[in-house]
Design an enzyme around this catalytic site. Structure first.
Site, PDB file in Angstrom:
ATOM      1  N   GLY A  46      80.983  39.831  53.260  1.00  0.00           N
ATOM      2  CA  GLY A  46      81.594  38.436  53.202  1.00  0.00           C
ATOM      3  C   GLY A  46      82.910  38.408  52.822  1.00  0.00           C
ATOM      4  O   GLY A  46      83.415  39.114  51.966  1.00  0.00           O
ATOM      5  N   ARG A  77      85.177  27.106  50.385  1.00  0.00           N
ATOM      6  CA  ARG A  77      84.914  25.977  49.741  1.00  0.00           C
ATOM      7  C   ARG A  77      84.396  24.976  50.566  1.00  0.00           C
ATOM      8  O   ARG A  77      84.831  24.790  51.765  1.00  0.00           O
ATOM      9  CB  ARG A  77      86.042  25.525  48.681  1.00  0.00           C
ATOM     10  CG  ARG A  77      86.210  26.234  47.504  1.00  0.00           C
ATOM     11  CD  ARG A  77      87.462  25.381  46.880  1.00  0.00           C
ATOM     12  NE  ARG A  77      88.670  25.777  47.517  1.00  0.00           N
ATOM     13  CZ  ARG A  77      89.328  24.618  48.026  1.00  0.00           C
ATOM     14  NH1 ARG A  77      88.850  23.431  47.947  1.00  0.00           N
ATOM     15  NH2 ARG A  77      90.393  24.867  48.631  1.00  0.00           N
ATOM     16  N   SER A  80      87.345  23.024  52.297  1.00  0.00           N
ATOM     17  CA  SER A  80      88.343  23.767  52.276  1.00  0.00           C
ATOM     18  C   SER A  80      89.316  23.300  53.573  1.00  0.00           C
ATOM     19  O   SER A  80      88.815  23.044  54.546  1.00  0.00           O
ATOM     20  CB  SER A  80      88.212  25.001  52.566  1.00  0.00           C
ATOM     21  OG  SER A  80      89.450  25.917  52.542  1.00  0.00           O
ATOM     22  N   LYS A 167      99.266  47.858  51.640  1.00  0.00           N
ATOM     23  CA  LYS A 167     100.573  48.130  51.273  1.00  0.00           C
ATOM     24  C   LYS A 167     101.616  47.097  51.993  1.00  0.00           C
ATOM     25  O   LYS A 167     102.700  47.566  52.364  1.00  0.00           O
ATOM     26  CB  LYS A 167     101.116  49.369  51.034  1.00  0.00           C
ATOM     27  CG  LYS A 167     100.300  50.227  50.219  1.00  0.00           C
ATOM     28  CD  LYS A 167     100.064  49.483  48.939  1.00  0.00           C
ATOM     29  CE  LYS A 167      99.146  50.284  47.806  1.00  0.00           C
ATOM     30  NZ  LYS A 167      98.751  49.389  46.771  1.00  0.00           N
ATOM     31  N   ASP A 230     101.299  47.082  40.468  1.00  0.00           N
ATOM     32  CA  ASP A 230     101.410  46.000  41.758  1.00  0.00           C
ATOM     33  C   ASP A 230     102.203  44.571  40.966  1.00  0.00           C
ATOM     34  O   ASP A 230     103.237  44.086  41.704  1.00  0.00           O
ATOM     35  CB  ASP A 230     100.216  45.483  42.276  1.00  0.00           C
ATOM     36  CG  ASP A 230     100.397  44.675  43.432  1.00  0.00           C
ATOM     37  OD1 ASP A 230     100.580  44.981  44.502  1.00  0.00           O
ATOM     38  OD2 ASP A 230     100.125  43.356  43.259  1.00  0.00           O
ATOM     39  N   GLU A 234     106.039  43.622  41.892  1.00  0.00           N
ATOM     40  CA  GLU A 234     106.269  42.284  42.460  1.00  0.00           C
ATOM     41  C   GLU A 234     107.535  41.691  41.599  1.00  0.00           C
ATOM     42  O   GLU A 234     108.485  41.348  42.018  1.00  0.00           O
ATOM     43  CB  GLU A 234     105.229  41.377  42.320  1.00  0.00           C
ATOM     44  CG  GLU A 234     104.180  41.665  43.337  1.00  0.00           C
ATOM     45  CD  GLU A 234     103.028  40.920  42.980  1.00  0.00           C
ATOM     46  OE1 GLU A 234     101.982  41.255  43.972  1.00  0.00           O
ATOM     47  OE2 GLU A 234     102.830  40.212  42.146  1.00  0.00           O
ATOM     48  N   GLU A 404     107.001  49.970  50.484  1.00  0.00           N
ATOM     49  CA  GLU A 404     106.680  48.451  50.609  1.00  0.00           C
ATOM     50  C   GLU A 404     107.747  47.517  50.539  1.00  0.00           C
ATOM     51  O   GLU A 404     108.129  46.381  51.325  1.00  0.00           O
ATOM     52  CB  GLU A 404     105.643  47.952  49.527  1.00  0.00           C
ATOM     53  CG  GLU A 404     105.099  46.446  49.746  1.00  0.00           C
ATOM     54  CD  GLU A 404     103.956  46.171  48.816  1.00  0.00           C
ATOM     55  OE1 GLU A 404     103.423  44.991  49.004  1.00  0.00           O
ATOM     56  OE2 GLU A 404     103.378  46.911  48.269  1.00  0.00           O
TER      57      GLU A 404
END
Length: 489
Positions: A46, A77, A80, A167, A230, A234, A404
């Site tokens: 899923g 949802r 959605s 990445k 991570d 960022e 990255e």
């Protein structure tokens, strides 16, 4: 941190990065026949969410598992706005591959949770209640672990918890997977982590997931290390720092006598094209070697002036992430933005100038500006050195702080400016950039550029550390493992 893992399905390979042993797994389409074995007892995967990573991972998994008995089903949802987009990609209720979010969670053997970080934090209890014991929760970011630590909660003890973290942006995850049909080695590298293994199969599940989304190389990490590097990255060189660098550089270049167009070309264009391309293909030192003697001196002064100011802000960011404050900040900011929508980020003069520059580009005329290169590489090296201090693996450092940046993110800024780069990232990344980019802008203006204007002497110790840094060897190995085509193609 030193890690080693065992797999019953795939072959692992030892690499030496800066004198440290690490183990990787090479991906490739030739491994697709092994996926049913690796996904033993997984009958349905899923994929929950349809934002940045959801479309790419759902489609890649479906295509890789075609002809097997493993179904890939998207969960959204009930009302959605993404339902028509998922249907357009072939996930529909009629063919049994689209369903309501919690129904898909409860019936899936491997649940890949790709809704926003804030939504995970807000809905995790209901999500955990829907997951069946003995099944597997998959994440592509460790934000939820950080949130659970903040509030003193944890994952259910009866499930596997794994992560596969590409990445690159979701757009690139899908684009390179499709290119990989024709070009061997195309795809986005991923890290993987095993946080809980209740049935002894978690490692093979994670590796199979990474192979199935098209990763040519798969590195190991931990979920905690991933979210720290991570979220920190960022806010650092990947997004926040590079935004602050080009904004401050543009104004400094204007003050130094450049026209608006020249200032944009020598900041944004120089950084996102020749500088990024040379780092990607040949490493940091190739930039310095390529300069004239006079440019080398300018580069050294700029590097020396920027390294310590950058390190200071990066230390603060890492502390804020590690303490949980930055995760709390993201959740609070999401709540505020329900009242005040997130603001425009490219309204300043330089980005308007950039529109005209892009319309009249002459790429062959863009060269490496030594100040831009010095400030950018100093900030990147400061991030590298800090992550080394904090014990992160070299593969994680190189991929999260260098590859990255130059391969996956800077090309988006080159194409259409900073907003285009940022808007293709998660809301967590967007919020962090808006918070920290001004801090980098300010400290470079106050300290780095004043030192340059005053012609302060180069810090030879700082520069010698750059020339002899062991990251150069690690980068040279990791660049050999990069995708066989450019990430932004």
């Amino acid at each position: 941190m030193s890690l080693e893992f065992s797999t019953n399905t795939f072959e692992k390979e030892k690499i030496i990065l800066a004198g440290k042993e690490e183990y990787i797994v090479g991906g490739g389409r030739h491994l697709f026949p092994l996926l049913p074995k690796a996904f033993a007892e997984i009958h349905q995967i899923g994929v929950i969410g349809w934002s940045s990573q959801g479309p790419a991972q759902a489609q890649n998994l479906r295509d890789s598992l075609a002809g097997t008995n493993i179904k890939v089903k998207v969960g959204l949802r009930k009302n959605s706005s993404s339902i028509p987009l998922a249907e357009k990609a072939g996930f529909t209720r009629d063919n049994g591959t689209l369903g309501e979010m919690y129904e898909v969670i409860s019936e899936s053997d491997l649940l890949i949770l790709l809704i926003s970080d804030a939504a995970q934090a807000a809905n995790y209890q209901q999500i955990f209640e829907a997951i069946r014991p003995g099944t597997t929760l998959g994440l592509s970011h460790g934000f939820l672990l950080g949130h659970l630590k903040n509030i003193g909660d944890s994952f259910p003890e009866t499930i596997n918890v794994i992560a596969v973290c590409p990445k690159g942006m979701g757009l690139s995850v899908r684009q390179l997977y499709e290119q990989g049909k024709e070009i061997h080695g195309a795809g986005i590298n991923s890290s993987f982590a095993i946080h809980q293994d209740v049935n002894g199969r978690a490692t093979d599940y994670a590796l199979a997931w990474a192979v199935a989304i098209g990763s040519p190389t798969i590195f190991q990490t931990t979920l905690e290390s991933e979210y720290k590097s991570d979220i920190f990255g960022e806010r650092g060189i990947l997004l926040g720092a590079v935004h602050g660098i080009v904004e401050s550089l543009y104004r400094w270049l204007i003050r130094s006598g450049h026209s608006q167009e020249e200032a944009y070309i020598n900041s944004v264009e120089s950084l996102t094209q020749p500088i990024s391309n040379m780092i990607s293909k040949n490493g940091f030192l190739s930039i310095y070697i390529s300069l004239t003697d006079a440019e080398k001196e300018t580069f050294k002064k700029a590097y020396s002036a920027a390294y310590h100011p950058a390190f200071e802000i990066l230390m603060e960011i890492y502390d804020e992430v590690a303490s949980g404050n930055e995760i709390r900040s993201v959740i609070e900011a999401n709540n505020r933005h329900q009242r005040f929508p997130i603001g425009k980020i490219d309204g300043t003069e330089m980005w308007q100038v950039g529109v005209n520059v892009r319309d009249n580009r002459r790429p062959e005329k863009v060269s490496i500006h030594p100040v831009t290169a010095g400030v950018y590489i100093a900030t990147m090296m400061a991030q590298v050195d800090l992550l080394k201090e904090k014990g992160h693996l070299y593969s994680e450092i190189v991929n999260e702080s260098i590859i990255e940046a130059v391969d996956s993110l800077n090309p988006y800024m080159y194409q259409k400016g900073v907003a285009h780069m940022l808007n293709n990232c998660s809301m967590t990344a967007q919020l962090g950039t808006r918070k920290w980019a001004p801090r980098f802008d300010y400290i470079f203006c106050q300290q780095a550029f004043t030192a340059l204007d005053d012609n302060k002497q180069t810090d030879e110790k700082v520069f010698e550390n750059f020339l002899t840094n062991d990251i150069h060897q690690a980068l040279s190995i990791c660049t050999q493992l990069r995708p066989s085509v450019d990430i932004f193609g």
